[in-house]
Design a protein around this motif. Structure first.
Motif, PDB file in Angstrom:
ATOM      1  N   UNK A 174      47.190  56.202  14.792  1.00 55.65           N
ATOM      2  CA  UNK A 174      47.595  57.468  15.425  1.00 55.65           C
ATOM      3  C   UNK A 174      47.844  58.553  14.373  1.00 55.65           C
ATOM      4  N   UNK A 175      48.536  58.170  13.272  1.00 53.13           N
ATOM      5  CA  UNK A 175      48.892  59.156  12.253  1.00 53.13           C
ATOM      6  C   UNK A 175      47.655  59.690  11.527  1.00 53.13           C
ATOM      7  N   UNK A 176      46.710  58.798  11.220  1.00 49.56           N
ATOM      8  CA  UNK A 176      45.515  59.232  10.498  1.00 49.56           C
ATOM      9  C   UNK A 176      44.691  60.196  11.347  1.00 49.56           C
ATOM     10  N   UNK A 177      44.515  59.864  12.616  1.00 49.06           N
ATOM     11  CA  UNK A 177      43.749  60.757  13.491  1.00 49.06           C
ATOM     12  C   UNK A 177      44.472  62.081  13.690  1.00 49.06           C
ATOM     13  N   UNK A 178      45.803  62.028  13.772  1.00 44.43           N
ATOM     14  CA  UNK A 178      46.589  63.261  13.904  1.00 44.43           C
ATOM     15  C   UNK A 178      46.451  64.122  12.657  1.00 44.43           C
ATOM     16  N   UNK A 179      46.458  63.486  11.470  1.00 44.74           N
ATOM     17  CA  UNK A 179      46.319  64.233  10.212  1.00 44.74           C
ATOM     18  C   UNK A 179      44.937  64.870  10.106  1.00 44.74           C
ATOM     19  N   UNK A 180      43.903  64.138  10.510  1.00 40.39           N
ATOM     20  CA  UNK A 180      42.554  64.682  10.458  1.00 40.39           C
ATOM     21  C   UNK A 180      42.415  65.887  11.388  1.00 40.39           C
ATOM     22  N   UNK A 181      42.981  65.775  12.588  1.00 38.18           N
ATOM     23  CA  UNK A 181      42.926  66.893  13.536  1.00 38.18           C
ATOM     24  C   UNK A 181      43.729  68.079  13.018  1.00 38.18           C
ATOM     25  N   UNK A 182      44.886  67.811  12.391  1.00 38.20           N
ATOM     26  CA  UNK A 182      45.721  68.888  11.861  1.00 38.20           C
ATOM     27  C   UNK A 182      45.021  69.609  10.719  1.00 38.20           C
ATOM     28  N   UNK A 183      44.350  68.853   9.839  1.00 39.32           N
ATOM     29  CA  UNK A 183      43.632  69.473   8.726  1.00 39.32           C
ATOM     30  C   UNK A 183      42.502  70.356   9.238  1.00 39.32           C
ATOM     31  N   UNK A 184      41.809  69.876  10.253  1.00 33.84           N
ATOM     32  CA  UNK A 184      40.748  70.692  10.849  1.00 33.84           C
ATOM     33  C   UNK A 184      41.323  71.973  11.441  1.00 33.84           C
ATOM     34  N   UNK A 185      42.487  71.872  12.055  1.00 34.83           N
ATOM     35  CA  UNK A 185      43.108  73.036  12.684  1.00 34.83           C
ATOM     36  C   UNK A 185      43.543  74.076  11.663  1.00 34.83           C
ATOM     37  N   UNK A 186      44.086  73.619  10.535  1.00 31.83           N
ATOM     38  CA  UNK A 186      44.624  74.551   9.536  1.00 31.83           C
ATOM     39  C   UNK A 186      43.572  75.542   9.069  1.00 31.83           C
ATOM     40  N   UNK A 187      42.318  75.098   8.978  1.00 36.10           N
ATOM     41  CA  UNK A 187      41.252  75.961   8.466  1.00 36.10           C
ATOM     42  C   UNK A 187      40.368  76.524   9.574  1.00 36.10           C
ATOM     43  N   UNK A 188      40.804  76.375  10.818  1.00 37.74           N
ATOM     44  CA  UNK A 188      40.084  77.012  11.922  1.00 37.74           C
ATOM     45  C   UNK A 188      40.384  78.511  11.900  1.00 37.74           C
ATOM     46  N   UNK A 189      39.505  79.352  12.453  1.00 37.98           N
ATOM     47  CA  UNK A 189      39.718  80.809  12.376  1.00 37.98           C
ATOM     48  C   UNK A 189      41.088  81.289  12.878  1.00 37.98           C
ATOM     49  N   UNK A 190      41.588  80.821  14.048  1.00 35.98           N
ATOM     50  CA  UNK A 190      42.897  81.328  14.495  1.00 35.98           C
ATOM     51  C   UNK A 190      44.031  80.946  13.546  1.00 35.98           C
ATOM     52  N   UNK A 191      44.027  79.694  13.065  1.00 29.78           N
ATOM     53  CA  UNK A 191      45.087  79.251  12.163  1.00 29.78           C
ATOM     54  C   UNK A 191      44.910  79.854  10.777  1.00 29.78           C
ATOM     55  N   UNK A 192      43.653  80.080  10.391  1.00 30.47           N
ATOM     56  CA  UNK A 192      43.397  80.675   9.072  1.00 30.47           C
ATOM     57  C   UNK A 192      43.995  82.068   8.987  1.00 30.47           C
ATOM     58  N   UNK A 193      43.972  82.792  10.086  1.00 27.33           N
ATOM     59  CA  UNK A 193      44.580  84.126  10.101  1.00 27.33           C
ATOM     60  C   UNK A 193      46.081  84.032   9.867  1.00 27.33           C
ATOM     61  N   UNK A 194      46.736  83.058  10.520  1.00 33.41           N
ATOM     62  CA  UNK A 194      48.177  82.858  10.306  1.00 33.41           C
ATOM     63  C   UNK A 194      48.433  82.405   8.877  1.00 33.41           C
ATOM     64  N   UNK A 195      47.579  81.506   8.364  1.00 33.95           N
ATOM     65  CA  UNK A 195      47.747  80.999   7.000  1.00 33.95           C
ATOM     66  C   UNK A 195      47.663  82.120   5.977  1.00 33.95           C
ATOM     67  N   UNK A 196      46.673  82.974   6.093  1.00 33.30           N
ATOM     68  CA  UNK A 196      46.518  84.079   5.148  1.00 33.30           C
ATOM     69  C   UNK A 196      47.690  85.050   5.225  1.00 33.30           C
ATOM     70  N   UNK A 197      48.138  85.323   6.435  1.00 32.15           N
ATOM     71  CA  UNK A 197      49.292  86.210   6.602  1.00 32.15           C
ATOM     72  C   UNK A 197      50.541  85.592   5.966  1.00 32.15           C
ATOM     73  N   UNK A 198      50.729  84.302   6.198  1.00 36.47           N
ATOM     74  CA  UNK A 198      51.883  83.599   5.640  1.00 36.47           C
ATOM     75  C   UNK A 198      51.827  83.554   4.118  1.00 36.47           C
ATOM     76  N   UNK A 199      50.646  83.248   3.562  1.00 34.22           N
ATOM     77  CA  UNK A 199      50.504  83.187   2.104  1.00 34.22           C
ATOM     78  C   UNK A 199      50.730  84.556   1.468  1.00 34.22           C
ATOM     79  N   UNK A 200      50.210  85.609   2.118  1.00 33.76           N
ATOM     80  CA  UNK A 200      50.401  86.955   1.588  1.00 33.76           C
ATOM     81  C   UNK A 200      51.867  87.337   1.526  1.00 33.76           C
ATOM     82  N   UNK A 201      52.592  87.051   2.588  1.00 34.20           N
ATOM     83  CA  UNK A 201      54.024  87.370   2.609  1.00 34.20           C
ATOM     84  C   UNK A 201      54.791  86.519   1.603  1.00 34.20           C
ATOM     85  N   UNK A 202      54.408  85.250   1.473  1.00 34.58           N
ATOM     86  CA  UNK A 202      55.080  84.362   0.514  1.00 34.58           C
ATOM     87  C   UNK A 202      54.890  84.858  -0.913  1.00 34.58           C
ATOM     88  N   UNK A 203      53.656  85.146  -1.284  1.00 34.74           N
ATOM     89  CA  UNK A 203      53.384  85.624  -2.647  1.00 34.74           C
ATOM     90  C   UNK A 203      54.046  86.975  -2.903  1.00 34.74           C
TER      91      UNK A 203
END
Length: 237
Positions: free
Chosen positions: A1-30
């Motif tokens: 269960x954990x491995x499949x959840x991690x694989x799905x989560x990794x795919x999600x992090x770099x999907x276009x909707x999440x990538x927008x949140x990631x870039x915004x978060x990284x910009x504010x952090x830096x």
């Protein structure tokens, strides 16, 4: 269960909707880290000039400023995960909603936390993460203890905070906490995975969004498991 959840989560992090949140978060952090760096270096320069170090000992002034800058770099590297957690904490509900909508479209959507409660949650989580990393920074000269303390504390902290953030969108907080304790082996395994990523520079910046995506999947899987394990009378309620 954990491995499949991690694989799905990794795919999600770099999907276009999440990538927008990631870039915004990284910009504010830096941006926040740059402000802290600038403020602290100006404070060091003021201290040196107020004590006439630069005028009396110019070489020592240059060496001291260089060493202080290097020390600040190490310190900021340690607190960077806490800062990224603080910034990303304001986007966790948005990230969780994206995962729910794309990977579980037929399930009822979760309920986001009220804004004030989400703010307090982000501040509490970041404060705990900062405390853990500062303790690890203090123990940096104690071989072995530093890494063990950092990994153990972050495993528990990340498992608790991210799982409860995901679960509390669907159930009261007390019930989310009870569920985390009931499935403690699985949730702590997820926390250990996140803690491992926390020690990798740069990669640790994606931990907040990867963590919430991972725990959304883990919560969904454990919810189904709990339903299957429940007595028939309870499932019919």
């Amino acid at each position: 269960m954990l491995i499949s959840a991690a694989a799905a989560a990794l795919r999600q992090v770099f999907s276009p909707p999440m990538r927008a949140i990631l870039l915004k978060s990284l910009g504010l952090t830096l941006g926040l880290l740059i402000v802290v760096w600038f403020g602290l270096t100006r404070l060091i320069q003021w201290f040196q000039s107020s004590h006439h170090i630069a005028a009396d000992y110019p070489i020592l002034d240059t060496i001291a400023f260089f060493l202080a800058g290097a020390g600040l770099f190490v310190a900021l590297a340690y607190i960077m995960p806490a800062v990224s957690i603080l910034v990303a904490g304001f986007f966790l509900d948005d990230a969780a909603a994206i995962v729910e909508q794309t990977d579980f479209p037929n399930d009822p959507p979760g309920r986001p936390l009220p804004w004030g409660q989400a703010l307090l949650y982000a501040l509490r989580f970041a404060g705990l993460a900062l405390a853990v990393n500062l303790v690890a920074l203090i123990l940096i000269f104690v071989p072995g203890v530093n890494l063990v303390a950092f990994f153990g504390a972050n495993t528990y902290l990340l498992a608790r905070e991210y799982f409860e953030a995901a679960a509390s969108r669907f159930r009261p907080l007390a019930e989310a906490q009870a569920m985390r304790r009931h499935f403690s082996v699985r949730t702590l395994a997820g926390g250990a995975m996140l803690a491992g990523l926390m020690v990798v520079p740069i990669v640790n910046l994606i931990v907040p969004l990867f963590g919430i995506a991972l725990m959304v999947h883990l919560h969904k899987g454990l919810s189904r498991k709990a339903l299957l394990e429940a007595p028939a009378a309870e499932r019919l309620r």
